[in-house]
Structure formats: C-alpha cells, structure tokens
Design a protein around this motif. Sequence first.
Motif, PDB file in Angstrom:
ATOM      1  N   ILE A  34      29.774  57.210  34.164  1.00  0.00           N
ATOM      2  CA  ILE A  34      28.462  57.756  33.804  1.00  0.00           C
ATOM      3  C   ILE A  34      28.505  58.419  32.433  1.00  0.00           C
ATOM      4  CG2 ILE A  34      26.772  59.545  34.372  1.00  0.00           C
ATOM      5  CD1 ILE A  34      27.370  59.022  37.312  1.00  0.00           C
ATOM      6  N   ILE A  35      29.508  59.259  32.213  1.00  0.00           N
ATOM      7  CA  ILE A  35      29.616  59.970  30.935  1.00  0.00           C
ATOM      8  C   ILE A  35      29.856  58.993  29.784  1.00  0.00           C
ATOM      9  CG2 ILE A  35      30.988  61.643  29.636  1.00  0.00           C
ATOM     10  CD1 ILE A  35      31.490  63.108  32.283  1.00  0.00           C
ATOM     11  N   ALA A  78      26.653  57.237  29.045  1.00  0.00           N
ATOM     12  CA  ALA A  78      25.739  58.188  28.409  1.00  0.00           C
ATOM     13  C   ALA A  78      26.036  58.314  26.915  1.00  0.00           C
ATOM     14  CB  ALA A  78      25.851  59.546  29.087  1.00  0.00           C
ATOM     15  N   LEU A  79      27.331  58.323  26.577  1.00  0.00           N
ATOM     16  CA  LEU A  79      27.716  58.420  25.168  1.00  0.00           C
ATOM     17  C   LEU A  79      27.374  57.138  24.417  1.00  0.00           C
ATOM     18  CD1 LEU A  79      31.203  60.163  25.553  1.00  0.00           C
ATOM     19  CD2 LEU A  79      29.094  61.183  24.681  1.00  0.00           C
ATOM     20  N   ARG A  93      23.628  56.870  24.185  1.00  0.00           N
ATOM     21  CA  ARG A  93      23.067  58.073  23.569  1.00  0.00           C
ATOM     22  C   ARG A  93      21.983  58.710  24.434  1.00  0.00           C
ATOM     23  NH1 ARG A  93      22.554  56.308  17.142  1.00  0.00           N
ATOM     24  NH2 ARG A  93      24.779  55.808  16.855  1.00  0.00           N
ATOM     25  N   MET A  94      22.300  58.844  25.698  1.00  0.00           N
ATOM     26  CA  MET A  94      21.375  59.483  26.638  1.00  0.00           C
ATOM     27  C   MET A  94      21.284  60.975  26.342  1.00  0.00           C
ATOM     28  SD  MET A  94      22.655  57.482  30.087  1.00  0.00           S
ATOM     29  CE  MET A  94      21.993  58.737  31.182  1.00  0.00           C
ATOM     30  N   SER A  95      20.140  61.561  26.640  1.00  0.00           N
ATOM     31  CA  SER A  95      19.973  62.997  26.426  1.00  0.00           C
ATOM     32  C   SER A  95      20.828  63.778  27.413  1.00  0.00           C
ATOM     33  CB  SER A  95      18.504  63.388  26.605  1.00  0.00           C
ATOM     34  OG  SER A  95      18.099  63.183  27.949  1.00  0.00           O
ATOM     35  N   GLU A  96      21.076  65.019  27.087  1.00  0.00           N
ATOM     36  CA  GLU A  96      21.926  65.873  27.934  1.00  0.00           C
ATOM     37  C   GLU A  96      21.340  66.039  29.326  1.00  0.00           C
ATOM     38  OE1 GLU A  96      22.733  70.584  28.081  1.00  0.00           O
ATOM     39  OE2 GLU A  96      23.375  69.626  26.207  1.00  0.00           O
ATOM     40  N   THR A 145      19.277  64.068  30.940  1.00  0.00           N
ATOM     41  CA  THR A 145      19.330  62.811  31.693  1.00  0.00           C
ATOM     42  C   THR A 145      20.735  62.566  32.226  1.00  0.00           C
ATOM     43  OG1 THR A 145      17.590  61.869  30.299  1.00  0.00           O
ATOM     44  CG2 THR A 145      18.894  60.329  31.607  1.00  0.00           C
ATOM     45  N   THR A 146      21.733  62.839  31.401  1.00  0.00           N
ATOM     46  CA  THR A 146      23.123  62.654  31.820  1.00  0.00           C
ATOM     47  C   THR A 146      23.465  63.563  32.982  1.00  0.00           C
ATOM     48  OG1 THR A 146      23.732  62.122  29.530  1.00  0.00           O
ATOM     49  CG2 THR A 146      25.513  62.647  31.046  1.00  0.00           C
ATOM     50  N   THR A 152      22.196  62.470  36.372  1.00  0.00           N
ATOM     51  CA  THR A 152      22.736  61.258  36.989  1.00  0.00           C
ATOM     52  C   THR A 152      24.169  61.431  37.480  1.00  0.00           C
ATOM     53  OG1 THR A 152      23.426  60.453  34.794  1.00  0.00           O
ATOM     54  CG2 THR A 152      21.291  59.707  35.612  1.00  0.00           C
ATOM     55  N   VAL A 157      29.680  67.737  29.541  1.00  0.00           N
ATOM     56  CA  VAL A 157      28.498  67.109  28.915  1.00  0.00           C
ATOM     57  C   VAL A 157      27.784  68.093  27.996  1.00  0.00           C
ATOM     58  CG1 VAL A 157      26.221  66.123  29.373  1.00  0.00           C
ATOM     59  CG2 VAL A 157      28.169  65.466  30.771  1.00  0.00           C
TER      60      VAL A 157
END
Length: 232
Positions: A111-112, A115-116, A119-122, A124-125, A128, A231
Amino acid sequence: MVDHLLETTKYLGLFISLGAFMIGLKLNKKYPYAFMNPLLIGTILVMVLILVLDVEVVVFQKSAQVLSDLLTPATICLAVPVYRQFKILRENSWVVLISCLAGMISGLVTIISLALILRMSEITTISTLARSSTMAIALDTTELIGGVAGIIVAGVIFAGIFGTVVSGMIFSIFRIEEPIAKGLALGAASHAMGTAESLKASELQGAMSSLAMVVSGVVMVGLIPLAALFVQ
C-alpha cells in the motif's frame, strides 16, 4: 421520491440489499464461475440501482443499517468452527502467526509503495492502510489514526471481493491444495468474505480462515499506527 420512500420505510434498504444478494446467489448457482460471486453481483446491482434512481447513499445506508449492526456478531460467530478445530489449530499455531504477520507486513508495504508511486495524498494513504482487516476492526482503527471511513469501507469490500474471486485461480496456478494454507490465505487477505468462501469448502479451511482473520486484525491494530507515522 425513492429517497423519501427509504426514509419512511425503515427496512427497505435492507430488503433491497438482501434481494440483490439472492439474485447473485441464483446467478452463481446457474453459472458457477469465480467472477459470479454473489456478493460482487449484489454490490453491483445495488450500485446500479442507486445511480439510476439517483438515491442519496447516506439515505440508503441508513435504511440498510441493520446489516452493518449485524457485522460484529456475525464475525464473533466464526468462533464456532475455530473451537471445533481447536486441536489442529493449536498444532499449527506458529504457522498461523508467522503467516498472518508476513501477510500483514507485505500488505502494508504494498500500500505504501503504491501510494508513493501514484503520489496519493497522505489522508488517502492513511485511509487505506487497514484494508486487510475485517470491517469492524478496520473502521475503528482508521478513525483512530485520522482516516476517512468511506475510503476504508470501499477498500475492505474491494479486498474481500477481489481476493474471493481470484483465490480459486491462484490456488490452481500454484497448485495449492492444503486446506490449512487456503484458509490462512483467504482469512488474511479477504477477511470475513474469504472466511465465508472457505466455509463452503470445509470446516477445517473455514476455521483456519476465521483464525487468520482474527489474528491478522490483532496484528494490524499494532502495525497500522506505526505505518501511519511513517506515512506522515
């Protein structure tokens, strides 16, 4: 019009949800393919109904609230097959613990990493991180770390449905036939939905899946705050 009907008829949302699921069961019985999962079909039917009739999601959810209320006691009832297979479970206790720990860590890393990359927002990360836990645990844990409940609900449902649908194909490709291994995989990856699917196969597989779901939930309660700190 429909919104008003849902508000005035207390259990209309419940009956619509159950009706959609029953349609899914009938289709699954007639076409026994992995992608014809009753829960997946029921979810799609309800979503289509909400979109076509322009129903407020909050109103529909309130009308079907009893299903959410039954989630926790239904999860607790999974202790029955665990008790019946307790001797086998005790003999494989380390296998269960190591498997669940490995599964949850790899899930968080995935997931992390995504996310990186995406470029998912903090927020949103964070919302999930708990998607590998059963709904009751995922909701409480996500709210404690400041996540959005709606996102984790969608994440848990997607993980449960996706894991249940593709599990048969994965087991076939890797020639996994041991019920203990299948149960652990489904319980850790697809929680309650995976456990329900495992119970169809055998009580042993269902018991292992139920135990994996519980152990994974406990493990995630400890790991998610640490992952959230990373995160942030």
